[in-house]
Motif scaffolding. Structure first.
Motif, PDB file in Angstrom:
ATOM      1  N   LYS B 115      -0.726 -10.166  -3.243  1.00 52.49           N
ATOM      2  CA  LYS B 115       0.591  -9.569  -3.447  1.00 52.49           C
ATOM      3  C   LYS B 115       0.447  -8.225  -4.180  1.00 52.49           C
ATOM      4  O   LYS B 115       1.027  -7.213  -3.779  1.00 52.49           O
ATOM      5  CB  LYS B 115       1.443 -10.535  -4.265  1.00 52.49           C
ATOM      6  N   TYR B 116      -0.348  -8.265  -5.240  1.00 48.55           N
ATOM      7  CA  TYR B 116      -0.574  -7.058  -6.044  1.00 48.55           C
ATOM      8  C   TYR B 116      -1.163  -5.944  -5.184  1.00 48.55           C
ATOM      9  O   TYR B 116      -0.683  -4.806  -5.182  1.00 48.55           O
ATOM     10  CB  TYR B 116      -1.500  -7.411  -7.202  1.00 48.55           C
ATOM     11  N   SER B 117      -2.201  -6.298  -4.406  1.00 46.28           N
ATOM     12  CA  SER B 117      -2.838  -5.290  -3.558  1.00 46.28           C
ATOM     13  C   SER B 117      -1.863  -4.757  -2.520  1.00 46.28           C
ATOM     14  O   SER B 117      -1.825  -3.552  -2.265  1.00 46.28           O
ATOM     15  CB  SER B 117      -4.056  -5.875  -2.846  1.00 46.28           C
ATOM     16  N   ALA B 118      -1.093  -5.666  -1.916  1.00 45.84           N
ATOM     17  CA  ALA B 118      -0.158  -5.223  -0.879  1.00 45.84           C
ATOM     18  C   ALA B 118       0.869  -4.254  -1.462  1.00 45.84           C
ATOM     19  O   ALA B 118       1.161  -3.213  -0.868  1.00 45.84           O
ATOM     20  CB  ALA B 118       0.540  -6.428  -0.256  1.00 45.84           C
ATOM     21  N   MET B 119       1.389  -4.613  -2.641  1.00 47.57           N
ATOM     22  CA  MET B 119       2.383  -3.734  -3.256  1.00 47.57           C
ATOM     23  C   MET B 119       1.785  -2.369  -3.585  1.00 47.57           C
ATOM     24  O   MET B 119       2.370  -1.324  -3.294  1.00 47.57           O
ATOM     25  CB  MET B 119       2.936  -4.379  -4.538  1.00 47.57           C
ATOM     26  N   CYS B 120       0.594  -2.388  -4.196  1.00 51.38           N
ATOM     27  CA  CYS B 120      -0.072  -1.126  -4.538  1.00 51.38           C
ATOM     28  C   CYS B 120      -0.295  -0.284  -3.290  1.00 51.38           C
ATOM     29  O   CYS B 120       0.017   0.898  -3.242  1.00 51.38           O
ATOM     30  CB  CYS B 120      -1.418  -1.383  -5.196  1.00 51.38           C
ATOM     31  N   MET B 121      -0.849  -0.955  -2.264  1.00 48.45           N
ATOM     32  CA  MET B 121      -1.263  -0.216  -1.079  1.00 48.45           C
ATOM     33  C   MET B 121      -0.074   0.407  -0.368  1.00 48.45           C
ATOM     34  O   MET B 121      -0.127   1.556   0.039  1.00 48.45           O
ATOM     35  CB  MET B 121      -1.963  -1.162  -0.116  1.00 48.45           C
ATOM     36  N   LEU B 122       0.997  -0.378  -0.204  1.00 48.92           N
ATOM     37  CA  LEU B 122       2.164   0.153   0.485  1.00 48.92           C
ATOM     38  C   LEU B 122       2.667   1.407  -0.219  1.00 48.92           C
ATOM     39  O   LEU B 122       2.913   2.437   0.413  1.00 48.92           O
ATOM     40  CB  LEU B 122       3.278  -0.898   0.523  1.00 48.92           C
TER      41      LEU B 122
END
Lengths: 292, 338
Positions: B115-122
């Motif tokens: 979740k953290y990575s997805a939020m950061c990446m987006l």
């Protein structure tokens, strides 16, 4: 995108877009720099001044931020009472030492890897890059156990070795890309002229020197900015700046001015180094995958 | 814009290289090409023996093996034992591994990491590409990029500390800013399970969006101009040009950027450790943070080793993908032109 020699007339819509773009850039610039400004300014504030905040919604109260008498107390305190001079030395020695070892061993290895073909070379290269990518937390569990056996925990050599786990593979991988771009015919020509192999290798060094220097600096930056290794492996005798900064945080009576000053001391040298190698940043931070 | 750095060798260096090889620069360019990949010695009698190279490779490989391979096997050993500093390690019949199956924090850690990575990446890719497109056409590109990339130089842990201070609910300026703008209500961003994740994501976005900008900008300089011009002649507008030519050409670069950032999210938890330490109520306890707690707060080194191995396993898979992208024809073609 559009060729610059085509004369473009600005329609109202175009102008509106330009203004929007300008506003967006300004906002992003403020958002980038604000944290730095906050850190710098807060490091000159006294304890009580650091706590001053306007009422919520009182936008004009922003001026309160600049309402203080600058003091160098925190910086004096850090270096006179808190031993920051020593921690800075620790940072310089550990980051610099590891960078030096990595680049010397790394350039030898990279040069040879770039000039030979052998079975399993690809696997060797993948192993090298994968050690660089391994999560620090994961590697640290066994590394801590091993270093404890060799009594390396809490010593500068231990920390240098720990940083080398990520700096050496970085140096090898990235410098190989550099040597790949130096044609072998230069060495060949040198050897035809009677130079031996080592002299031939030395003869191409001027070509790669700027790159080697830049990646040496990047290695210093990686080591200097590390916190996890320094806090576990370096704990005790080899405290570095980031660890010392975090240790200023105490549950009661948090000295924000001092912490911000420590942050400035840790950050400023790296900002200069970073700007110095600006041209090589993309290459370095993408493991050579992208070149500018 | 022509880049001065041609595949790692600046133009001046090329001249030097030509001088050293005793030919004119043009001859040198012609005979060598500008980029020489996996260059093989052409003349056998001049090629040094393999043993010479072996001696150059060995020191680095031995050092690297000692500090990475040896710990790696030790890690595997630890994961099968109850690690006890005083009494020595005891084989514990896969207990470390079996515990992972029922460990909710472990599963949760993976989910939160994703979740953290997805939020950061987006956010980072969205912002980064947008800014790169704008900067690419801006007069002030050089100055702005230099200013924008400053956060990357800051030690992540220092960034975390400064943001922690600014987020503080009694005297933090960012807290004041968010409340004044009516975003947050009464809550403190790091103190609430619903918003703490946003708190740490924002710091990551602040620090690492510049990397995406840099990568995208480098990619945009590689977009073939002739394609753009041809399509403009055919009447395509700028939007169409961007979506049908520029963007597809950027994909390999964005893929590299995303993979690198994803792996960095595995590697760096410095900022999170000082911002939330995984709290409140484990809402930001992404897997590396959990691993840190298990190993260095509770000193369950055996269980920590098992968790670390799962993390390493995924990293290696990501690494394999990354290397494939490095080597893919798309990646290379884009590096060639300049």
């Amino acid at each position: 995108m559009a060729s610059s020699d085509i004369v473009q007339y600005k329609t109202p819509a175009r102008k509106a877009v330009d203004i929007l773009v300008g506003v967006f850039l300004t906002i992003y610039l403020i958002w980038t720099l604000l944290t730095f400004v906050m850190m710098f300014v807060s490091s000159f504030k006294d304890l009580l001044e650091a706590f001053k905040l306007p009422e919520i919604g009182d936008w004009l109260g922003v001026t309160l931020f600049f309402d203080f008498t600058p003091t160098f107390r925190h910086y004096e305190n850090l270096f006179l009472d808190k031993n920051f001079g020593k921690y800075m030395m620790n940072s310089i020695i550990s980051a610099g030492g590891s960078a030096l070892i990595s680049v010397v061993l790394g350039s030898m290895c990279a040069y040879a890897l770039s000039r030979t073909e052998f079975r399993g070379k690809k696997d060797l290269l993948f192993w090298i890059i994968s050690t660089r990518m391994a999560p620090v937390v994961a590697v640290m569990v066994p590394l801590y156990a091993i270093f404890r056996n060799f009594e390396l925990v809490g010593t500068l050599p231990g920390l240098i070795l720990a940083y080398t786990t990520f700096n050496l593979p970085f140096a090898i991988w990235i410098l190989k890309g550099f040597f790949d771009n130096v044609p072998y015919s230069i060495e060949e020509a040198q050897m035809c002229d009677g130079a031996n192999r080592f002299e031939a290798f030395v003869s191409i060094l001027p070509l790669v020197a700027p790159g080697i220097g830049a990646f040496l600096i990047l290695c210093v930056l990686f080591g200097w900015n590390d916190f996890l290794f320094a806090s576990i492996i370096g704990s005790g005798g080899a405290k570095t700046l980031p660890v010392a900064t975090v240790e200023l945080v105490q549950p009661q009576n948090i000295q924000w001015g001092k912490i911000m000053a420590a942050g400035v001391v840790t950050t400023v040298p790296m900002m200069f180094l970073g700007l110095l190698v600006r041209r090589y940043l993309v290459t370095g931070l993408t493991m050579g995958a992208v070149r500018e | 814009m022509q880049t001065t750095l041609t595949n790692g060798i600046a133009d001046g260096q090329l001249t030097n290289a030509a001088k050293l090889a005793n030919v004119s620069e043009d001859q040198f360019r012609m005979s060598n090409g500008v980029r020489v990949i996996d260059y093989q010695p052409t003349s056998r009698h001049a090629a040094p023996s393999n043993r010479y190279y072996l001696w150059l490779i060995l020191p680095a490989v031995i050092v690297l093996a000692c500090i990475t391979l040896y710990p790696f096997f030790w890690l595997i050993w630890m994961s099968f034992h109850k690690v006890d500093v005083l009494k020595g390690d005891v084989w514990n019949n896969f207990a470390n591994w079996r515990r992972l199956l029922g460990d909710r924090s472990f599963g949760n850690g993976w989910l939160l990491l994703l979740k953290y990575s997805a939020m950061c990446m987006l956010m980072e890719v969205g912002l980064g590409v947008l800014l790169a497109v704008i900067l690419n056409r801006s007069k002030y590109e050089k100055v702005l990029v230099t200013l924008f990339l400053m956060p990357m130089m800051m030690a992540p842990v220092v960034a975390g500390l400064v943001w922690y201070y600014l987020y503080n609910s009694t005297f933090g300026w960012y807290h004041w800013l968010m409340q004044s703008a009516g975003i947050l209500g009464e809550k403190s961003i790091l103190g609430d399970t619903g918003t703490a994740m946003w708190g740490i994501v924002l710091v990551d976005v602040w620090q690492w969006t510049p990397l995406i900008i840099l990568i995208t900008l480098a990619g945009m300089k590689r977009v073939p101009r002739d394609q753009l011009e041809a399509s403009m002649v055919d009447g395509a507008g700028e939007w169409r040009n961007f979506f049908q030519i520029t963007l597809p050409n950027l994909y390999p670069f964005l893929l590299i950027a995303i993979l690198l950032r994803f792996m960095d999210n595995f590697r760096f938890i410095d900022a999170i450790l000082v911002l939330t330490g995984g709290g409140p109520a484990n809402s930001t306890k992404i897997l590396p943070t959990y691993l840190f707690d298990v190993s260095f707060q509770f000193f369950k080194l055996g269980r920590g080793a098992a968790i670390a191995l799962t993390l390493l396993f995924v990293t290696i898979i990501l690494g394999l993908i990354l290397v494939k992208v490095f080597e893919s024809p798309a990646g290379k073609v884009n590096q060639e032109g300049s």
